[in-house]
Motif scaffolding. Structure first.
Motif, PDB file in Angstrom:
ATOM      1  N   SER A 300       0.840  -1.196   0.000  1.00  0.00           N
ATOM      2  CA  SER A 300       0.000   0.000   0.000  1.00  0.00           C
ATOM      3  C   SER A 300       0.880   1.253   0.000  1.00  0.00           C
ATOM      4  O   SER A 300       2.103   1.150   0.077  1.00  0.00           O
ATOM      5  CB  SER A 300      -0.874  -0.001   1.248  1.00  0.00           C
ATOM      6  N   TRP A 301       0.253   2.432  -0.033  1.00  0.00           N
ATOM      7  CA  TRP A 301       1.006   3.692  -0.005  1.00  0.00           C
ATOM      8  C   TRP A 301       1.892   3.771   1.239  1.00  0.00           C
ATOM      9  O   TRP A 301       2.941   4.379   1.234  1.00  0.00           O
ATOM     10  CB  TRP A 301       0.040   4.892   0.005  1.00  0.00           C
ATOM     11  N   ARG A 302       1.408   3.171   2.334  1.00  0.00           N
ATOM     12  CA  ARG A 302       2.208   3.190   3.572  1.00  0.00           C
ATOM     13  C   ARG A 302       3.242   2.085   3.608  1.00  0.00           C
ATOM     14  O   ARG A 302       3.863   1.822   4.625  1.00  0.00           O
ATOM     15  CB  ARG A 302       1.293   3.044   4.779  1.00  0.00           C
ATOM     16  N   ALA A 418      10.048   7.537  -2.951  1.00  0.00           N
ATOM     17  CA  ALA A 418      10.497   7.666  -1.556  1.00  0.00           C
ATOM     18  C   ALA A 418      10.044   9.029  -1.040  1.00  0.00           C
ATOM     19  O   ALA A 418       9.564   9.157   0.089  1.00  0.00           O
ATOM     20  CB  ALA A 418      12.008   7.532  -1.468  1.00  0.00           C
ATOM     21  N   ASP A 419      10.152  10.065  -1.885  1.00  0.00           N
ATOM     22  CA  ASP A 419       9.706  11.398  -1.470  1.00  0.00           C
ATOM     23  C   ASP A 419       8.210  11.396  -1.170  1.00  0.00           C
ATOM     24  O   ASP A 419       7.744  12.043  -0.240  1.00  0.00           O
ATOM     25  CB  ASP A 419      10.007  12.435  -2.562  1.00  0.00           C
ATOM     26  N   PHE A 420       7.460  10.677  -1.989  1.00  0.00           N
ATOM     27  CA  PHE A 420       6.019  10.535  -1.752  1.00  0.00           C
ATOM     28  C   PHE A 420       5.777   9.874  -0.392  1.00  0.00           C
ATOM     29  O   PHE A 420       5.006  10.367   0.439  1.00  0.00           O
ATOM     30  CB  PHE A 420       5.396   9.692  -2.877  1.00  0.00           C
ATOM     31  N   PHE A 421       6.484   8.771  -0.158  1.00  0.00           N
ATOM     32  CA  PHE A 421       6.322   8.032   1.102  1.00  0.00           C
ATOM     33  C   PHE A 421       6.674   8.916   2.304  1.00  0.00           C
ATOM     34  O   PHE A 421       5.927   8.985   3.281  1.00  0.00           O
ATOM     35  CB  PHE A 421       7.202   6.778   1.076  1.00  0.00           C
ATOM     36  N   PHE A 422       7.780   9.618   2.211  1.00  0.00           N
ATOM     37  CA  PHE A 422       8.213  10.446   3.351  1.00  0.00           C
ATOM     38  C   PHE A 422       7.302  11.657   3.541  1.00  0.00           C
ATOM     39  O   PHE A 422       7.020  12.067   4.660  1.00  0.00           O
ATOM     40  CB  PHE A 422       9.664  10.870   3.184  1.00  0.00           C
ATOM     41  N   LYS A 423       6.851  12.217   2.429  1.00  0.00           N
ATOM     42  CA  LYS A 423       5.991  13.391   2.543  1.00  0.00           C
ATOM     43  C   LYS A 423       4.733  13.086   3.364  1.00  0.00           C
ATOM     44  O   LYS A 423       4.311  13.887   4.194  1.00  0.00           O
ATOM     45  CB  LYS A 423       5.595  13.873   1.146  1.00  0.00           C
ATOM     46  N   PHE A 424       4.155  11.918   3.119  1.00  0.00           N
ATOM     47  CA  PHE A 424       2.887  11.600   3.795  1.00  0.00           C
ATOM     48  C   PHE A 424       3.082  10.779   5.068  1.00  0.00           C
ATOM     49  O   PHE A 424       2.126  10.387   5.710  1.00  0.00           O
ATOM     50  CB  PHE A 424       1.929  10.928   2.816  1.00  0.00           C
ATOM     51  N   ASN A 425       4.326  10.515   5.410  1.00  0.00           N
ATOM     52  CA  ASN A 425       4.628   9.839   6.669  1.00  0.00           C
ATOM     53  C   ASN A 425       5.698  10.625   7.415  1.00  0.00           C
ATOM     54  O   ASN A 425       6.849  10.176   7.530  1.00  0.00           O
ATOM     55  CB  ASN A 425       5.105   8.410   6.408  1.00  0.00           C
ATOM     56  N   PRO A 426       5.325  11.799   7.918  1.00  0.00           N
ATOM     57  CA  PRO A 426       6.332  12.701   8.501  1.00  0.00           C
ATOM     58  C   PRO A 426       7.107  12.077   9.659  1.00  0.00           C
ATOM     59  O   PRO A 426       8.289  12.383   9.823  1.00  0.00           O
ATOM     60  CB  PRO A 426       5.508  13.888   9.008  1.00  0.00           C
ATOM     61  N   SER A 427       6.475  11.183  10.407  1.00  0.00           N
ATOM     62  CA  SER A 427       7.209  10.599  11.533  1.00  0.00           C
ATOM     63  C   SER A 427       8.330   9.686  11.037  1.00  0.00           C
ATOM     64  O   SER A 427       9.347   9.509  11.711  1.00  0.00           O
ATOM     65  CB  SER A 427       6.273   9.835  12.462  1.00  0.00           C
ATOM     66  N   TRP A 590     -17.666  18.916  -9.694  1.00  0.00           N
ATOM     67  CA  TRP A 590     -16.472  18.424  -8.976  1.00  0.00           C
ATOM     68  C   TRP A 590     -15.252  19.279  -9.293  1.00  0.00           C
ATOM     69  O   TRP A 590     -14.980  19.568 -10.444  1.00  0.00           O
ATOM     70  CB  TRP A 590     -16.195  16.970  -9.370  1.00  0.00           C
ATOM     71  N   HIS A 591     -14.546  19.663  -8.242  1.00  0.00           N
ATOM     72  CA  HIS A 591     -13.326  20.452  -8.432  1.00  0.00           C
ATOM     73  C   HIS A 591     -12.111  19.590  -8.161  1.00  0.00           C
ATOM     74  O   HIS A 591     -12.009  18.974  -7.106  1.00  0.00           O
ATOM     75  CB  HIS A 591     -13.314  21.634  -7.464  1.00  0.00           C
ATOM     76  N   PHE A 592     -11.232  19.550  -9.127  1.00  0.00           N
ATOM     77  CA  PHE A 592      -9.994  18.779  -8.958  1.00  0.00           C
ATOM     78  C   PHE A 592      -8.924  19.681  -8.360  1.00  0.00           C
ATOM     79  O   PHE A 592      -8.463  20.615  -9.016  1.00  0.00           O
ATOM     80  CB  PHE A 592      -9.540  18.224 -10.315  1.00  0.00           C
ATOM     81  N   GLU A 593      -8.533  19.428  -7.116  1.00  0.00           N
ATOM     82  CA  GLU A 593      -7.513  20.247  -6.457  1.00  0.00           C
ATOM     83  C   GLU A 593      -6.202  19.468  -6.397  1.00  0.00           C
ATOM     84  O   GLU A 593      -6.054  18.542  -5.607  1.00  0.00           O
ATOM     85  CB  GLU A 593      -7.965  20.610  -5.035  1.00  0.00           C
ATOM     86  N   ARG A 594      -5.292  19.848  -7.270  1.00  0.00           N
ATOM     87  CA  ARG A 594      -4.033  19.113  -7.362  1.00  0.00           C
ATOM     88  C   ARG A 594      -3.209  19.278  -6.080  1.00  0.00           C
ATOM     89  O   ARG A 594      -3.144  20.367  -5.522  1.00  0.00           O
ATOM     90  CB  ARG A 594      -3.235  19.621  -8.564  1.00  0.00           C
ATOM     91  N   VAL A 595      -2.608  18.196  -5.632  1.00  0.00           N
ATOM     92  CA  VAL A 595      -1.690  18.251  -4.486  1.00  0.00           C
ATOM     93  C   VAL A 595      -0.371  17.644  -4.952  1.00  0.00           C
ATOM     94  O   VAL A 595      -0.378  16.551  -5.520  1.00  0.00           O
ATOM     95  CB  VAL A 595      -2.248  17.437  -3.286  1.00  0.00           C
ATOM     96  N   PRO A 596       0.745  18.354  -4.763  1.00  0.00           N
ATOM     97  CA  PRO A 596       2.029  17.772  -5.189  1.00  0.00           C
ATOM     98  C   PRO A 596       2.296  16.493  -4.394  1.00  0.00           C
ATOM     99  O   PRO A 596       2.073  16.467  -3.183  1.00  0.00           O
ATOM    100  CB  PRO A 596       3.060  18.844  -4.825  1.00  0.00           C
ATOM    101  N   TRP A 597       2.715  15.455  -5.096  1.00  0.00           N
ATOM    102  CA  TRP A 597       2.887  14.172  -4.383  1.00  0.00           C
ATOM    103  C   TRP A 597       4.311  13.929  -3.903  1.00  0.00           C
ATOM    104  O   TRP A 597       4.588  12.936  -3.260  1.00  0.00           O
ATOM    105  CB  TRP A 597       2.357  13.000  -5.184  1.00  0.00           C
ATOM    106  N   ARG A 598       5.220  14.855  -4.229  1.00  0.00           N
ATOM    107  CA  ARG A 598       6.584  14.662  -3.717  1.00  0.00           C
ATOM    108  C   ARG A 598       7.269  15.978  -3.454  1.00  0.00           C
ATOM    109  O   ARG A 598       6.744  17.011  -3.827  1.00  0.00           O
ATOM    110  CB  ARG A 598       7.411  13.834  -4.684  1.00  0.00           C
TER     111      ARG A 598
END
Ligand code: UD2
Ligand code: MN
Length: 598
Positions: A300-302, A418-427, A590-598
């Motif tokens: 998974s993403w995590r 890896a940047d994606f993983f770290f970005k969403f897992n700050p701990s 529907w509004h698509f709000e882009r979020v940078p993933w890395r």
């Protein structure tokens, strides 16, 4: 009236006789009816697949492909609760004739169930049941017809060193793992079995274990002076191996007939890490049950390991040639065979991964990216007790141990992801810099390994991670709520609803939108047009998972609009989603709000 009725037929004694007869018939009828009801209920229950008959707690679930997925696994530190030292250290193996034979479940009396529950935390499986089953118990031949028909040239297969690492394992499960290997491996192919004790504290795993194996020939024990974890222990075993192929097993497995030949046959080719098909040993009854044929491993993403449906191509080869090994993006980690030379050539294991976790992903990525493969052979069937919790201690804490291992694996192999993983897992990002991974990066360079992008594109093109050619972000409805998965159990899906939008780091609200119109969430869930409500379902090829962006609307193949209904819930979340005729309605904007993933 009734009287008249009787008198019409008979009188006196005859009347008594007929009344009794009638009563008897009524009773007989009732009995038949009850038995019929019972029979149909049992039938109905048995008609359900095995995995539907089992009940699991919140920490695990059976996914769409019928695999038991362990979710809340990372609960360490429970080494027996309030049990006395005596209980913890004693070996109570006392087999009862016939118990568990043929892989059948063992049932306990209600009184025994209470004791079993008390003992459960010790190993996170039912030790009372395990202790009743002979360490030599029989198991059915689990192979398919086509697997049974494969002929192996045994004389020319490489030899195996089986490595079983353990920390505080129960006597009966450890010995049953060992005996199953001894009983079901061709003599010429089994070079040695190495048990590696990762600093166990249980008394019975000392001298008593040594005495038990002294006459078993081929079996030896190595002991680690300090608790190192499964990576350190497996490396210790691998260094001592004299066979051509290393075969790793967890210490609570049971191998079935013909398990070794297909592994050695494939491992001989020197470019593959080959896994058996892992079946299930119930943690409660120790029953051996087949796991679903169609599964492969991913994450998974995590970066939690997951069993998923294999690709269409794999499913096709499986039908055409059911005995052929097939590729898998990742291995579960515990059970696999590899030629010793390949294992070392690709860098063994990352020695700085301690105790438990992430080494299976690291090894899978390394194998694929550095020119080898990871495969599953459906012809080798091995049962494993999947547990809901880790029963042993994680020195330093579960989170720290697991997060360090994950940080290591991600930093070395995942590139942008890896940047994606770290970005969403700050701990986890916080401890990233504490990892010294220079040597592993050097290894990657020396082996001239490919990128993670190559891995995703070629090994797992069905993945649900963000990528440069996919949109990533939040999809917000004009009415305020956002698309997101509400089910409490990851991967299970369920009815789709509008939920609170959260912030940019709220990974549950972030979605991938693919160029072909799939809306994907973590855990491989795709938004699908249901019969009534829209639902989150495992991503597949169904056209019902395609949502075309037409202006601010999302349209199904048959031209319906994804619509946010408003329910009466006061907090404005969990409002049902459906596909409806397109009208002038804010619920369809529907509004698509882009979020940078890395
Ligand atoms: C799975 C793997 C396991 C490993 C793990 C990730 C399967 C069936 N199992 O979890 O092999 O890859 O994912 O790390 O694929 N052990 C030690 N020292 C320790 C901790 C564990 O020797 O400090 C032993 C343990 O006794 C067992 C083996 O390592 O024999 C695997 O541990 P587990 O059974 O707790 O892992 P599991 O099956 O939940
Ligand atoms: Mn295990």
């Amino acid at each position: 009236m009734v009287r008249n009725f009787w008198s019409y037929f008979c009188r006196g004694r005859r009347k008594k006789f007929y009344s009794l007869l009638l009563l008897f018939l009524v009773l007989l009828n009732a009995m038949f009816y009850v038995s019929f009801l019972l029979y149909t209920t049992i039938q109905k229950r048995n008609k359900k697949a095995w995995h539907e008959r089992l009940q699991f707690d919140q920490d695990s679930y059976v996914d769409n492909s019928g695999m038991r997925v362990v979710v809340g696994h990372y609960v360490g530190g429970n080494s027996g609760g309030n049990l006395s030292d005596d209980t913890i250290n004693s070996n109570n193996y006392a087999p009862i004739s016939g118990a568990g034979e043929g892989g059948r479940p063992v049932q306990l009396s209600p009184r025994e169930v209470i004791t079993a529950r008390e003992l459960y935390p010790l190993h996170s499986y039912n030790i009372l049941v395990s202790d009743r089953i002979s360490i030599n118990r029989s198991l059915p031949d689990m192979r398919s017809e086509s697997c049974r028909n494969v002929q192996y040239d045994i004389e020319n297969l490489p030899t195996a060193t089986v490595i079983i690492v353990f920390h505080n394992e129960a006597w009966s499960t450890l010995m049953r793992t060992l005996m199953s290997v001894l009983l079901r491996s061709p003599e010429v192919l089994l070079k040695q079995i190495i048990l590696v004790d990762d600093a166990s504290e249980r008394k019975y795993l000392g001298k008593e274990l040594e005495n038990a194996i002294v006459n078993l020939g081929k079996v030896q024990i190595l002991r680690s002076a300090n608790r190192t974890g499964l990576v350190g222990a497996r490396l210790m075993g691998a260094r001592a191996a004299t066979g051509n192929v290393l075969v790793f097993l967890d210490a609570h497995c049971e191998v079935t007939q013909g398990w070794l030949e297909p592994l050695l046959d494939r491992a001989g080719s020197d470019d593959v890490f080959i896994c058996p098909h892992i079946d299930l040993l119930s943690d409660d009854t120790l029953a051996y049950t087949k796991s679903i044929d169609a599964h492969w491993g991913a994450f998974s993403w995590r970066l939690h390991f997951r069993w998923l449906m294999p690709s269409k191509e794999v499913m096709l080869t499986k039908t055409e040639n059911p005995s052929k090994p097939y590729p898998t993006p990742a291995m579960a980690g515990g059970l696999f065979a590899v030629r010793k030379s390949l294992f070392w050539r690709l860098g063994g294991y990352d020695e700085n991964m301690t105790i438990w976790g992430a080494e299976n992903l690291e090894l899978s990525w390394r194998a694929w990216q550095c020119g080898a493969r990871v495969e599953i052979t459906p012809c080798s069937r091995v049962g494993h007790i999947f547990r809901r919790h880790s029963p042993y201690k994680y020195p330093g804490g579960v989170a720290k141990v697991l997060n360090s291992n994950l940080a290591r694996a991600a930093s070395v192999w995942m590139d942008e992801w890896a940047d994606f993983f770290f970005k969403f897992n700050p701990s986890i990002a916080a401890i990233r810099d504490q990892q010294s991974v220079a040597a592993r990066i050097e290894l990657r360079k020396n082996l001239q390994c490919k990128s993670f992008k190559w891995y995703l594109d070629n090994v797992w093109p069905q993945h649900f991670f963000p990528a440069d050619d996919r949109w990533f972000g939040r999809i917000r409805n004009e009415k305020g709520s956002c698309l997101g998965v509400v089910s409490g159990t990851p991967g299970l899906g369920g009815p789709a609803a509008g939920v609170g939008c959260g912030g940019d780091l709220d990974v549950e609200r972030l979605l991938v939108y693919t160029p072909d119109g799939r809306i994907m969430a973590d855990e491989g869930l795709c938004l699908q047009q249901g019969n009534g409500r829209a639902v989150w379902k495992s991503c597949n090829d169904s056209k019902k998972q395609i949502w075309n962006q037409k202006g601010p609307r999302l349209k199904t193949q048959d031209g319906l609009c994804l619509t946010q209904l408003i329910s009466d819930s006061k907090d404005g979340i969990n409002d049902p989603l459906t596909a409806k005729r397109c009208v002038n309605d804010n619920g369809q904007i529907w509004h698509f709000e882009r979020v940078p993933w890395r």
